[in-house]
Design an enzyme around this catalytic site. Structure first.
Site, PDB file in Angstrom:
ATOM      1  N   GLU A  43       0.857  -1.191   0.000  1.00 15.68           N
ATOM      2  CA  GLU A  43       0.000   0.000   0.000  1.00 15.68           C
ATOM      3  C   GLU A  43       0.887   1.232   0.000  1.00 15.68           C
ATOM      4  O   GLU A  43       2.027   1.179   0.464  1.00 15.68           O
ATOM      5  CB  GLU A  43      -0.884   0.020   1.255  1.00 15.68           C
ATOM      6  CG  GLU A  43      -1.793  -1.168   1.382  1.00 15.68           C
ATOM      7  CD  GLU A  43      -2.453  -1.253   2.752  1.00 15.68           C
ATOM      8  OE1 GLU A  43      -3.542  -1.827   2.821  1.00 15.68           O
ATOM      9  OE2 GLU A  43      -1.890  -0.760   3.748  1.00 15.68           O
ATOM     10  N   PRO A  44       0.368   2.360  -0.489  1.00 12.42           N
ATOM     11  CA  PRO A  44       1.186   3.578  -0.454  1.00 12.42           C
ATOM     12  C   PRO A  44       1.390   4.079   0.977  1.00 12.42           C
ATOM     13  O   PRO A  44       0.595   3.787   1.870  1.00 12.42           O
ATOM     14  CB  PRO A  44       0.371   4.591  -1.263  1.00 12.42           C
ATOM     15  CG  PRO A  44      -0.998   4.047  -1.341  1.00 12.42           C
ATOM     16  CD  PRO A  44      -0.930   2.572  -1.119  1.00 12.42           C
ATOM     17  N   LYS A  45       2.466   4.797   1.155  1.00 12.94           N
ATOM     18  CA  LYS A  45       2.734   5.473   2.432  1.00 12.94           C
ATOM     19  C   LYS A  45       2.096   6.849   2.368  1.00 12.94           C
ATOM     20  O   LYS A  45       2.274   7.579   1.394  1.00 12.94           O
ATOM     21  CB  LYS A  45       4.248   5.608   2.628  1.00 12.94           C
ATOM     22  CG  LYS A  45       4.650   6.677   3.624  1.00 12.94           C
ATOM     23  CD  LYS A  45       5.027   6.130   4.941  1.00 12.94           C
ATOM     24  CE  LYS A  45       5.593   7.144   5.892  1.00 12.94           C
ATOM     25  NZ  LYS A  45       4.675   8.148   6.382  1.00 12.94           N
ATOM     26  N   TYR A  46       1.340   7.188   3.389  1.00 16.75           N
ATOM     27  CA  TYR A  46       0.699   8.501   3.469  1.00 16.75           C
ATOM     28  C   TYR A  46       1.431   9.367   4.470  1.00 16.75           C
ATOM     29  O   TYR A  46       1.978   8.874   5.458  1.00 16.75           O
ATOM     30  CB  TYR A  46      -0.766   8.364   3.886  1.00 16.75           C
ATOM     31  CG  TYR A  46      -1.616   7.700   2.837  1.00 16.75           C
ATOM     32  CD1 TYR A  46      -2.188   8.445   1.810  1.00 16.75           C
ATOM     33  CD2 TYR A  46      -1.820   6.336   2.849  1.00 16.75           C
ATOM     34  CE1 TYR A  46      -2.953   7.839   0.831  1.00 16.75           C
ATOM     35  CE2 TYR A  46      -2.592   5.724   1.872  1.00 16.75           C
ATOM     36  CZ  TYR A  46      -3.149   6.480   0.872  1.00 16.75           C
ATOM     37  OH  TYR A  46      -3.894   5.876  -0.098  1.00 16.75           O
ATOM     38  N   GLN A  87       0.411  14.682   0.086  1.00 13.25           N
ATOM     39  CA  GLN A  87      -0.263  15.158   1.292  1.00 13.25           C
ATOM     40  C   GLN A  87       0.500  16.347   1.881  1.00 13.25           C
ATOM     41  O   GLN A  87       1.701  16.455   1.707  1.00 13.25           O
ATOM     42  CB  GLN A  87      -0.358  14.051   2.352  1.00 13.25           C
ATOM     43  CG  GLN A  87      -1.254  12.901   1.961  1.00 13.25           C
ATOM     44  CD  GLN A  87      -0.546  11.871   1.123  1.00 13.25           C
ATOM     45  OE1 GLN A  87       0.562  11.461   1.451  1.00 13.25           O
ATOM     46  NE2 GLN A  87      -1.147  11.463   0.023  1.00 13.25           N
TER      47      GLN A  87
END
Length: 161
Positions: free
Chosen positions: A29-32, A85
């Protein structure tokens, strides 16, 4: 709240590695760049807990979770103009003045991105494999809640490729 899990609980945390692990058991999964948050929803009662166990709900009044009985593990993020972000804008939300929080909630709204479903109705899903929990999360797919993209193909997840 009468859910099988009650705040505070500790989220499972990803670990940094020089190389992506490979194998059928891995999902990517992507890192946020946001605040890790567990959302407890019991009917119309909602508690949003930080990674450290502190309540976050008052700082993000624009976040909404559909009524139901579930616990989500995810991240609160504020998107920037480049598709990433804005962690700085997120940090500004932790402010003592409710008027400032309300203004920022309107100017730079946050969103919740769900990674995992920990509870559904009266059942804790923690003992189930992640793949099953992910299937349950996709089936629940609460309106207004984003689900993190996921792949099981390392080449799709590896930023270097």
């Amino acid at each position: 709240m009468t859910l099988p899990l009650k705040p505070p609980i500790e989220p499972q945390l990803a670990r940094s590695r020089a190389e992506l692990p490979v194998g059928e058991q891995w999902a990517y999964e992507p890192k946020y760049d946001g605040f890790r948050a567990i959302a407890f929803v019991d009917g119309d009662q909602i508690v949003i807990q930080s990674r450290g166990g502190k309540p976050l709900g008052r700082y993000f009044p624009e976040l909404s979770f559909p009524a139901g009985r579930y616990v989500l593990d995810g991240e609160i993020v504020i998107d920037d103009d480049e598709g990433g972000q804005d962690f700085s804008a997120l940090q500004q939300r932790i402010h003592p003045a409710q008027s400032r929080i309300a203004l920022l909630a309107e100017q730079t709204p946050a969103r919740y991105v769900a990674f995992d479903l920990l509870v559904r109705d009266d059942e804790s899903l923690l003992e189930r494999p992640f793949a099953e929990r992910r299937d349950c999360l996709q089936a629940l797919a609460p309106p207004g809640i984003d689900l993190t993209p996921m792949t099981r193909v390392p080449a799709e997840a590896d930023r270097k490729s």
